[in-house]
Design an enzyme around this catalytic site. Structure first.
Site, PDB file in Angstrom:
ATOM      1  CG  HIS A   1     -40.060  -6.693  77.856  1.00 26.21           C
ATOM      2  ND1 HIS A   1     -40.542  -5.597  77.175  1.00 26.21           N
ATOM      3  CD2 HIS A   1     -39.021  -6.241  78.580  1.00 26.21           C
ATOM      4  CE1 HIS A   1     -39.815  -4.525  77.506  1.00 26.21           C
ATOM      5  NE2 HIS A   1     -38.891  -4.903  78.347  1.00 26.21           N
ATOM      6  CB  CYS A   2     -40.636  -7.544  72.181  1.00 25.33           C
ATOM      7  SG  CYS A   2     -42.066  -8.609  71.836  1.00 25.33           S
ATOM      8  CE  LYS A   3     -46.150  -1.180  69.649  1.00 27.09           C
ATOM      9  NZ  LYS A   3     -46.193  -0.446  68.374  1.00 27.09           N
TER      10      LYS A   3
ATOM     11  CG  MET B   1     -43.231  -1.405  76.772  1.00 29.69           C
ATOM     12  SD  MET B   1     -42.342  -1.739  78.313  1.00 29.69           S
ATOM     13  CE  MET B   1     -42.133  -0.100  78.925  1.00 29.69           C
TER      14      MET B   1
END
Length: 99
Positions: free
Chosen positions: A64-66, A93
């Site tokens: 995952h990332c932003k 996120m």
């Protein structure tokens, strides 16, 4: 592998599961907020970390990332490197925190 929704991930975490989560955001982003138990490997350093992830090649790995763009790149890269069960956290996120 199909991607994973924040709802599914949170349900699994509440049930006591501890999937291997790799956060590909930069370190400063992780310092602001993180998913409990996640491992931070910024996307740009992922190739140098492959040896450390070898035992995860046939296990589920959630990236995952932003928002989901960098982690989509991470999923594609890991899959090309022989990882068989990589899932991207849909919405990243931002979606995780919005729930």
């Amino acid at each position: 592998m199909p991607d994973i929704t924040t709802t599914e991930l949170k349900q699994r975490q509440q049930a006591g599961e501890t999937p291997h989560i790799i956060d590909v955001r930069e370190t400063w982003e992780v310092e602001e907020s993180r998913i409990p138990g996640s491992q931070n490997i910024p996307l740009g350093t992922l190739p140098q970390q492959l040896d450390d992830l070898e035992e995860l090649k046939d296990r589920e790995v959630i990236v995952h990332c932003k928002s989901g763009a960098r982690s989509a790149s991470a999923k594609a890269y890991l899959t090309q490197q022989g990882f068989t069960n990589v899932r991207n956290l849909e919405g990243g996120m931002l979606a995780y925190q919005a729930q």
